[in-house]
Design a protein around this motif. Structure first.
Motif, PDB file in Angstrom:
ATOM      1  N   THR A  84      -6.792 -16.538  -5.614  1.00  0.00           N
ATOM      2  CA  THR A  84      -6.381 -17.458  -6.670  1.00  0.00           C
ATOM      3  C   THR A  84      -5.053 -18.078  -6.270  1.00  0.00           C
ATOM      4  O   THR A  84      -4.116 -17.372  -5.895  1.00  0.00           O
ATOM      5  CB  THR A  84      -6.241 -16.732  -8.013  1.00  0.00           C
ATOM      6  OG1 THR A  84      -7.522 -16.200  -8.396  1.00  0.00           O
ATOM      7  CG2 THR A  84      -5.763 -17.698  -9.093  1.00  0.00           C
ATOM      8  N   LEU A  85      -4.998 -19.397  -6.344  1.00  0.00           N
ATOM      9  CA  LEU A  85      -3.803 -20.129  -5.935  1.00  0.00           C
ATOM     10  C   LEU A  85      -3.350 -21.025  -7.075  1.00  0.00           C
ATOM     11  O   LEU A  85      -4.120 -21.832  -7.591  1.00  0.00           O
ATOM     12  CB  LEU A  85      -4.106 -20.968  -4.693  1.00  0.00           C
ATOM     13  CG  LEU A  85      -2.955 -21.783  -4.112  1.00  0.00           C
ATOM     14  CD1 LEU A  85      -1.900 -20.860  -3.524  1.00  0.00           C
ATOM     15  CD2 LEU A  85      -3.470 -22.749  -3.042  1.00  0.00           C
ATOM     16  N   LYS A  86      -2.095 -20.872  -7.472  1.00  0.00           N
ATOM     17  CA  LYS A  86      -1.506 -21.738  -8.480  1.00  0.00           C
ATOM     18  C   LYS A  86      -0.486 -22.636  -7.807  1.00  0.00           C
ATOM     19  O   LYS A  86       0.282 -22.182  -6.963  1.00  0.00           O
ATOM     20  CB  LYS A  86      -0.836 -20.911  -9.580  1.00  0.00           C
ATOM     21  CG  LYS A  86      -1.811 -20.075 -10.395  1.00  0.00           C
ATOM     22  CD  LYS A  86      -1.091 -19.325 -11.503  1.00  0.00           C
ATOM     23  CE  LYS A  86      -2.083 -18.504 -12.332  1.00  0.00           C
ATOM     24  NZ  LYS A  86      -1.407 -17.769 -13.440  1.00  0.00           N
ATOM     25  N   ILE A  87      -0.503 -23.918  -8.175  1.00  0.00           N
ATOM     26  CA  ILE A  87       0.438 -24.867  -7.586  1.00  0.00           C
ATOM     27  C   ILE A  87       1.156 -25.633  -8.699  1.00  0.00           C
ATOM     28  O   ILE A  87       0.760 -25.578  -9.865  1.00  0.00           O
ATOM     29  CB  ILE A  87      -0.269 -25.862  -6.641  1.00  0.00           C
ATOM     30  CG1 ILE A  87      -1.218 -26.773  -7.422  1.00  0.00           C
ATOM     31  CG2 ILE A  87      -1.000 -25.136  -5.532  1.00  0.00           C
ATOM     32  CD1 ILE A  87      -1.769 -27.933  -6.602  1.00  0.00           C
ATOM     33  N   ALA A  88       2.194 -26.351  -8.319  1.00  0.00           N
ATOM     34  CA  ALA A  88       2.933 -27.163  -9.287  1.00  0.00           C
ATOM     35  C   ALA A  88       2.136 -28.422  -9.629  1.00  0.00           C
ATOM     36  O   ALA A  88       1.571 -29.068  -8.751  1.00  0.00           O
ATOM     37  CB  ALA A  88       4.295 -27.535  -8.721  1.00  0.00           C
ATOM     38  N   GLY A  89       2.065 -28.757 -10.916  1.00  0.00           N
ATOM     39  CA  GLY A  89       1.413 -29.980 -11.334  1.00  0.00           C
ATOM     40  C   GLY A  89       2.363 -31.173 -11.235  1.00  0.00           C
ATOM     41  O   GLY A  89       3.548 -31.009 -10.938  1.00  0.00           O
ATOM     42  N   PRO A  90       1.838 -32.376 -11.434  1.00  0.00           N
ATOM     43  CA  PRO A  90       0.445 -32.678 -11.789  1.00  0.00           C
ATOM     44  C   PRO A  90      -0.462 -32.673 -10.560  1.00  0.00           C
ATOM     45  O   PRO A  90      -0.014 -32.948  -9.448  1.00  0.00           O
ATOM     46  CB  PRO A  90       0.547 -34.093 -12.368  1.00  0.00           C
ATOM     47  CG  PRO A  90       1.678 -34.711 -11.584  1.00  0.00           C
ATOM     48  CD  PRO A  90       2.676 -33.601 -11.373  1.00  0.00           C
ATOM     49  N   TYR A  91      -1.736 -32.355 -10.808  1.00  0.00           N
ATOM     50  CA  TYR A  91      -2.731 -32.391  -9.736  1.00  0.00           C
ATOM     51  C   TYR A  91      -4.092 -32.531 -10.398  1.00  0.00           C
ATOM     52  O   TYR A  91      -4.576 -31.604 -11.053  1.00  0.00           O
ATOM     53  CB  TYR A  91      -2.664 -31.121  -8.897  1.00  0.00           C
ATOM     54  CG  TYR A  91      -3.467 -31.201  -7.616  1.00  0.00           C
ATOM     55  CD1 TYR A  91      -2.844 -31.451  -6.402  1.00  0.00           C
ATOM     56  CD2 TYR A  91      -4.857 -31.038  -7.624  1.00  0.00           C
ATOM     57  CE1 TYR A  91      -3.571 -31.531  -5.216  1.00  0.00           C
ATOM     58  CE2 TYR A  91      -5.588 -31.122  -6.463  1.00  0.00           C
ATOM     59  CZ  TYR A  91      -4.950 -31.360  -5.265  1.00  0.00           C
ATOM     60  OH  TYR A  91      -5.679 -31.444  -4.093  1.00  0.00           O
ATOM     61  N   ASN A  92      -4.717 -33.697 -10.238  1.00  0.00           N
ATOM     62  CA  ASN A  92      -5.991 -33.976 -10.911  1.00  0.00           C
ATOM     63  C   ASN A  92      -7.147 -33.743  -9.950  1.00  0.00           C
ATOM     64  O   ASN A  92      -7.538 -34.633  -9.191  1.00  0.00           O
ATOM     65  CB  ASN A  92      -6.005 -35.413 -11.444  1.00  0.00           C
ATOM     66  CG  ASN A  92      -7.141 -35.635 -12.424  1.00  0.00           C
ATOM     67  OD1 ASN A  92      -8.220 -35.068 -12.282  1.00  0.00           O
ATOM     68  ND2 ASN A  92      -6.899 -36.458 -13.424  1.00  0.00           N
ATOM     69  N   PHE A  93      -7.703 -32.530  -9.987  1.00  0.00           N
ATOM     70  CA  PHE A  93      -8.784 -32.182  -9.070  1.00  0.00           C
ATOM     71  C   PHE A  93     -10.076 -32.921  -9.407  1.00  0.00           C
ATOM     72  O   PHE A  93     -10.906 -33.156  -8.532  1.00  0.00           O
ATOM     73  CB  PHE A  93      -9.028 -30.676  -9.087  1.00  0.00           C
ATOM     74  CG  PHE A  93      -9.831 -30.177  -7.909  1.00  0.00           C
ATOM     75  CD1 PHE A  93      -9.337 -30.303  -6.618  1.00  0.00           C
ATOM     76  CD2 PHE A  93     -11.074 -29.578  -8.088  1.00  0.00           C
ATOM     77  CE1 PHE A  93     -10.066 -29.836  -5.526  1.00  0.00           C
ATOM     78  CE2 PHE A  93     -11.801 -29.108  -7.005  1.00  0.00           C
ATOM     79  CZ  PHE A  93     -11.299 -29.237  -5.726  1.00  0.00           C
ATOM     80  N   ASP A  94     -10.244 -33.312 -10.658  1.00  0.00           N
ATOM     81  CA  ASP A  94     -11.449 -34.061 -11.029  1.00  0.00           C
ATOM     82  C   ASP A  94     -11.464 -35.433 -10.361  1.00  0.00           C
ATOM     83  O   ASP A  94     -12.514 -35.908  -9.927  1.00  0.00           O
ATOM     84  CB  ASP A  94     -11.545 -34.193 -12.555  1.00  0.00           C
ATOM     85  CG  ASP A  94     -11.709 -32.839 -13.219  1.00  0.00           C
ATOM     86  OD1 ASP A  94     -12.696 -32.148 -12.913  1.00  0.00           O
ATOM     87  OD2 ASP A  94     -10.833 -32.455 -14.008  1.00  0.00           O
ATOM     88  N   LEU A  95     -10.291 -36.067 -10.247  1.00  0.00           N
ATOM     89  CA  LEU A  95     -10.223 -37.331  -9.520  1.00  0.00           C
ATOM     90  C   LEU A  95     -10.421 -37.117  -8.018  1.00  0.00           C
ATOM     91  O   LEU A  95     -10.973 -37.974  -7.324  1.00  0.00           O
ATOM     92  CB  LEU A  95      -8.892 -38.030  -9.788  1.00  0.00           C
ATOM     93  CG  LEU A  95      -8.681 -38.565 -11.212  1.00  0.00           C
ATOM     94  CD1 LEU A  95      -7.322 -39.251 -11.329  1.00  0.00           C
ATOM     95  CD2 LEU A  95      -9.799 -39.517 -11.610  1.00  0.00           C
ATOM     96  N   VAL A  96      -9.977 -35.969  -7.509  1.00  0.00           N
ATOM     97  CA  VAL A  96     -10.248 -35.613  -6.112  1.00  0.00           C
ATOM     98  C   VAL A  96     -11.749 -35.543  -5.878  1.00  0.00           C
ATOM     99  O   VAL A  96     -12.286 -36.097  -4.911  1.00  0.00           O
ATOM    100  CB  VAL A  96      -9.600 -34.260  -5.757  1.00  0.00           C
ATOM    101  CG1 VAL A  96     -10.093 -33.761  -4.398  1.00  0.00           C
ATOM    102  CG2 VAL A  96      -8.088 -34.377  -5.763  1.00  0.00           C
ATOM    103  N   LEU A  97     -12.456 -34.863  -6.774  1.00  0.00           N
ATOM    104  CA  LEU A  97     -13.908 -34.717  -6.624  1.00  0.00           C
ATOM    105  C   LEU A  97     -14.616 -36.061  -6.740  1.00  0.00           C
ATOM    106  O   LEU A  97     -15.613 -36.308  -6.052  1.00  0.00           O
ATOM    107  CB  LEU A  97     -14.450 -33.732  -7.664  1.00  0.00           C
ATOM    108  CG  LEU A  97     -13.973 -32.289  -7.522  1.00  0.00           C
ATOM    109  CD1 LEU A  97     -14.586 -31.429  -8.615  1.00  0.00           C
ATOM    110  CD2 LEU A  97     -14.319 -31.725  -6.152  1.00  0.00           C
ATOM    111  N   ASP A  98     -14.101 -36.940  -7.606  1.00  0.00           N
ATOM    112  CA  ASP A  98     -14.674 -38.287  -7.708  1.00  0.00           C
ATOM    113  C   ASP A  98     -14.644 -38.976  -6.349  1.00  0.00           C
ATOM    114  O   ASP A  98     -15.630 -39.574  -5.913  1.00  0.00           O
ATOM    115  CB  ASP A  98     -13.881 -39.139  -8.712  1.00  0.00           C
ATOM    116  CG  ASP A  98     -14.263 -38.837 -10.149  1.00  0.00           C
ATOM    117  OD1 ASP A  98     -15.287 -38.175 -10.369  1.00  0.00           O
ATOM    118  OD2 ASP A  98     -13.512 -39.255 -11.048  1.00  0.00           O
TER     119      ASP A  98
END
Length: 286
Positions: free
Chosen positions: A3-17
């Motif tokens: 499990t990896l937590k990073i600093a936001g913002p980070y929109n993974f849904d837009l990455v998948l798009d």
């Protein structure tokens, strides 16, 4: 599983798009997941990356590799998905520019790389001077004919495989004669030791341009895209790219594409994050 937590913002849904635009990528938007092909010490590994957090508090579950591969796998995934980039710093920079609305609309969009520099360079060569749909079709044919599959994920054909081909092998997939020669030629440069992408990665942008532009079939557009999506260089703005020109035309309400001089003027306030300006301009017309 890691499990990896990073600093936001980070929109993974837009990455998948964006990743889903390429039919070779194993993307599952419903599960917010993607399978990533990697070669670690020449062994094919398929990493599973699933988002569990939010845009402002991103968290990822990562699996699919043995413990002895963990450090290398996570390091490579961090580079691909740019997990160590301070996107809030980038975001705040552009709020003070003419691109502020784009950065609000596409909040937290990272500059995600192709899965390795070698496949990126091949893809750039195949894609040059083609519309996106047919470019993806040609790349998919090449990979599924000469590459290999593991756990439902396709790996690009390795240099040794492509170097052994003749142009007619790719012509049968509807490659042009020249494009077939370029792809095979790049593979032979690697196999015969004249092109070492691991060494190329260590060079500054201008030296990479000078080295790669000497290769047959590699022009400025190819190198610019390689710098962006193969190496993730943060301050790169391909002024010759038609998509960026069209995005600027729409953004600034021009009745024609911007001139090179205008583009040079626009980008002054966008440094040192020109690559993010490029990405968000592309996003605005996708």
């Amino acid at each position: 599983m890691e499990t990896l937590k990073i600093a936001g913002p980070y929109n993974f849904d837009l990455v998948l798009d964006r990743l889903s635009l390429d039919p070779l990528n194993a993307v599952n938007k419903d599960k917010r997941a993607v399978k990533v092909p990697m070669l670690i010490e020449r062994e094919p590994i398929v990493a599973d990356v699933t988002a569990r957090g939010t845009v402002d508090e991103p968290e990822f579950h990562i699996s699919g590799f043995e413990d002895h591969h963990k450090a290398q796998a996570i390091a490579r995934l961090s580079a691909i998905f740019q997990w160590n980039t301070a996107l809030m710093q980038v975001h705040e920079h552009f709020l003070e520019t003419q691109l502020n609305d784009l950065f609000v609309t596409h909040y937290g969009t990272p500059l995600v790389l192709d899965f390795d520099p070698y496949s990126c360079l091949l893809k750039c060569i195949v894609h040059q001077q083609l519309n996106l749909s047919f470019a993806h079709t040609l790349t998919e044919r090449m990979v599924k004919t000469f590459g290999f599959e593991k756990d439902g994920v396709w790996f690009y054909p390795q240099p040794e495989r492509l170097a052994a081909l003749e142009t007619e092998d790719l012509r049968a997939l509807q490659f042009s004669g020249r494009k077939a020669e370029y792809v095979i030629g790049i593979a032979r440069e690697i196999v015969e030791g004249r092109l070492d992408l691991s060494e190329i990665e260590k060079l500054p942008d201008d030296e990479i341009m000078a080295k790669l532009i000497k290769l047959r079939g590699v022009g400025p557009w190819t190198v610019q895209n390689f710098l962006l999506f193969g190496l993730g260089r943060p301050n790169h703005f391909p002024t010759a790219d038609i998509g960026i020109q069209n995005a600027l035309k729409i953004l600034f309400g021009l009745d024609r594409k911007p001139t090179l001089e205008e583009m040079e003027d626009y980008k002054i306030g966008w440094e040192p994050y020109l690559s993010y300006a490029s990405l968000y301009l592309w996003r605005s017309i996708e």
